[in-house]
Scaffold this active site. Sequence first.
Site, PDB file in Angstrom:
ATOM      1  CG  ASP A 177      -6.287  -2.795   3.201  1.00 20.36           C
ATOM      2  OD1 ASP A 177      -5.207  -2.550   3.774  1.00 20.36           O
ATOM      3  OD2 ASP A 177      -6.903  -1.959   2.501  1.00 20.36           O
ATOM      4  CG  ASP A 221      -5.158   2.454   0.857  1.00 22.43           C
ATOM      5  OD1 ASP A 221      -6.120   1.676   0.761  1.00 22.43           O
ATOM      6  OD2 ASP A 221      -4.042   2.118   1.305  1.00 22.43           O
ATOM      7  CG  HIS A 242      -3.976  -1.613  -1.574  1.00 21.45           C
ATOM      8  ND1 HIS A 242      -5.112  -2.348  -1.900  1.00 21.45           N
ATOM      9  CD2 HIS A 242      -4.354  -0.799  -0.551  1.00 21.45           C
ATOM     10  CE1 HIS A 242      -6.108  -2.011  -1.092  1.00 21.45           C
ATOM     11  NE2 HIS A 242      -5.682  -1.062  -0.268  1.00 21.45           N
ATOM     12  CG  HIS A 245      -9.287   0.180  -0.445  1.00 22.50           C
ATOM     13  ND1 HIS A 245      -8.684  -0.055   0.783  1.00 22.50           N
ATOM     14  CD2 HIS A 245     -10.632   0.123  -0.217  1.00 22.50           C
ATOM     15  CE1 HIS A 245      -9.620  -0.244   1.700  1.00 22.50           C
ATOM     16  NE2 HIS A 245     -10.802  -0.130   1.124  1.00 22.50           N
ATOM     17  CB  SER A 272      -0.884   0.008   1.242  1.00 21.94           C
ATOM     18  OG  SER A 272      -1.433   1.299   1.414  1.00 21.94           O
ATOM     19  CG  MET A 300     -11.366   3.204   2.094  1.00 20.31           C
ATOM     20  SD  MET A 300      -9.812   3.142   2.996  1.00 20.31           S
ATOM     21  CE  MET A 300      -8.673   3.253   1.622  1.00 20.31           C
ATOM     22  CG  MET A 360      -8.419   7.061   2.483  1.00 21.45           C
ATOM     23  SD  MET A 360      -7.680   7.005   4.118  1.00 21.45           S
ATOM     24  CE  MET A 360      -6.755   5.474   4.024  1.00 21.45           C
ATOM     25  CG  MET A 393     -11.645  -2.732   5.247  1.00 22.81           C
ATOM     26  SD  MET A 393     -10.139  -2.296   4.353  1.00 22.81           S
ATOM     27  CE  MET A 393      -9.157  -1.492   5.616  1.00 22.81           C
TER      28      MET A 393
HETATM   29  C1  DX5 Z   1      -6.270   1.567   5.629  1.00 25.01           C
HETATM   30  C2  DX5 Z   1      -5.847   1.260   4.219  1.00 25.01           C
HETATM   31  C3  DX5 Z   1      -4.756   0.274   4.149  1.00 25.01           C
HETATM   32  C4  DX5 Z   1      -3.456   0.702   4.812  1.00 25.01           C
HETATM   33  C5  DX5 Z   1      -2.834  -0.525   5.383  1.00 25.01           C
HETATM   34  O1  DX5 Z   1      -7.502   2.209   5.630  1.00 25.01           O
HETATM   35  O2  DX5 Z   1      -6.929   0.763   3.458  1.00 25.01           O
HETATM   36  O3  DX5 Z   1      -4.509  -0.137   2.803  1.00 25.01           O
HETATM   37  O4  DX5 Z   1      -2.548   1.318   3.953  1.00 25.01           O
HETATM   38  O5  DX5 Z   1      -1.720  -0.144   6.137  1.00 25.01           O
HETATM   39  P1  DX5 Z   1      -1.009  -1.149   7.152  1.00 25.01           P
HETATM   40  O6  DX5 Z   1      -0.524  -2.317   6.356  1.00 25.01           O
HETATM   41  O7  DX5 Z   1       0.102  -0.313   7.701  1.00 25.01           O
HETATM   42  O8  DX5 Z   1      -2.032  -1.535   8.177  1.00 25.01           O
HETATM   43 ZN    ZN Z   2      -6.517  -0.202   1.485  1.00 26.38          ZN
END
Ligand code: DX5
Ligand code: ZN
Length: 214
Positions: free
Chosen positions: A174, A32, A30, A63, A7, A65, A34, A136
């Site tokens: 994740d 993310d 990956h 991903h 990620s 969010m 947000m 998750m």
């Molecule tokens: C959290 C993200 C993850 C995050 C995971 O909301 O969706 O992808 O980057 O990070 P680690 O592996 O550090 O928990």
């Molecule tokens: Zn993620």
Amino acid sequence: MIKIAPSILSADFANLERDIQKVSSADCLHVDVMDGAFVPNITLGVPVLKSIRRCTGMFLDVHLMVDKPARYVEAFARAGADMLSVHLEADHPTRILEALHTMEANGVKKAAALRPITKAEAILPYIEGLDMVLVMTVEPGFGGQAFMESQLDTIRQVRAIIDKYNPACELEVDGGISPKTAPLVVEAGANVLVAGSAVYGADDIPAAIAALRG
Ligand code: DX5
Ligand code: ZN
């Protein structure tokens, strides 16, 4: 085969190209996204994904969010996403189906994501059309959180649903994945492991990726 998806949330955003190259031995990247509404944090959007697409040939697992993700599916597909995950909690079921149809129409792989509060059965209406389910193992929003062991049951239940209705579907986990938690989620039925801090926090990144693969 177990796939590792680093990620970039744990990367240095001012040196993203360099940090993406550091994880080239992984299976996909990956990303993310947000929006500050579905989750409290804000990360990146379509223009950044477009730039990422220009600097890597890696499979981009994006991903989302974000609230009401159907609004953004086409834009992220055009920006170069290979797969998009939408959260089942982010809109009404009809709009989630619409988001999945838009992915299909744009040639992007389709995934549905579950917050820890969401039960495995929630994927039943969608499972036959999915390429991946994302479970998750932390509350979405931030990297570096502790793995929620209670999610192992959800992973097992999702694995049973996948095996019954769509065995080709992948199961991604994740949050809080480390060399210690990776064997637990694999045993529970996951085959794609996202890892942010466990990869980018390591001195030897290729070795960290290999260790997670087991
Ligand atoms: C959290 C993200 C993850 C995050 C995971 O909301 O969706 O992808 O980057 O990070 P680690 O592996 O550090 O928990
Ligand atoms: Zn993620």
